[in-house]
Design a protein around this motif. Sequence first.
Motif, PDB file in Angstrom:
ATOM      1  N   PHE A  23       2.999   7.757 -12.875  1.00  0.00           N
ATOM      2  CA  PHE A  23       3.066   7.591 -14.325  1.00  0.00           C
ATOM      3  C   PHE A  23       3.126   8.930 -15.056  1.00  0.00           C
ATOM      4  O   PHE A  23       3.407   8.977 -16.240  1.00  0.00           O
ATOM      5  N   GLN A  84      13.401   1.416 -13.366  1.00  0.00           N
ATOM      6  CA  GLN A  84      12.283   1.685 -14.272  1.00  0.00           C
ATOM      7  C   GLN A  84      11.224   0.586 -14.197  1.00  0.00           C
ATOM      8  O   GLN A  84      10.026   0.870 -14.254  1.00  0.00           O
ATOM      9  N   ILE A  85      11.664  -0.651 -14.063  1.00  0.00           N
ATOM     10  CA  ILE A  85      10.709  -1.758 -13.918  1.00  0.00           C
ATOM     11  C   ILE A  85       9.926  -1.610 -12.613  1.00  0.00           C
ATOM     12  O   ILE A  85       8.701  -1.743 -12.586  1.00  0.00           O
ATOM     13  N   ASN A  87       9.438   1.132 -11.036  1.00  0.00           N
ATOM     14  CA  ASN A  87       8.632   2.340 -11.204  1.00  0.00           C
ATOM     15  C   ASN A  87       7.328   2.058 -11.950  1.00  0.00           C
ATOM     16  O   ASN A  87       6.347   2.767 -11.775  1.00  0.00           O
ATOM     17  N   LEU A  88       7.302   1.038 -12.771  1.00  0.00           N
ATOM     18  CA  LEU A  88       6.087   0.666 -13.494  1.00  0.00           C
ATOM     19  C   LEU A  88       5.247  -0.362 -12.745  1.00  0.00           C
ATOM     20  O   LEU A  88       4.023  -0.266 -12.705  1.00  0.00           O
ATOM     21  N   VAL A  92       1.255  -0.150 -10.101  1.00  0.00           N
ATOM     22  CA  VAL A  92       0.147  -0.980 -10.586  1.00  0.00           C
ATOM     23  C   VAL A  92      -0.340  -1.898  -9.465  1.00  0.00           C
ATOM     24  O   VAL A  92      -1.550  -2.042  -9.247  1.00  0.00           O
TER      25      VAL A  92
END
Length: 115
Positions: A23, A84-85, A87-88, A92
Amino acid sequence: MYNKTYDTDKRKLLSGLSHGSIFFSLLGISVGIPIAILLVSDDPVVKDNAKEALNFHLNVWLYGIIFGILTWVLIGFLLLGILQIVNLVMPVIAILHCLSNTEQPYRYPFIFRLL
């Protein structure tokens, strides 16, 4: 697999920090966090989590370069959005795994493991 007793709170913190470092990727220090944890920690689960986080960083960078090149063909925008999705969401999931299961390192699916 890992017989020696280690501090679970420290294990959770360092493992979560390794995976959460993605992040901070815009700051350019994100890859340094798992490298530092890998060099400093003597806990094998923390070391495995740091290696996995480094592998995830390398994969995200590799796919970012490939998808960036494909942007010129107009399909890359969709792929960059998906990246990007991922990567997030994936870090998590890794952090939640590290907090709930301290005896086993998290393994990201569908990545190349260079380390």
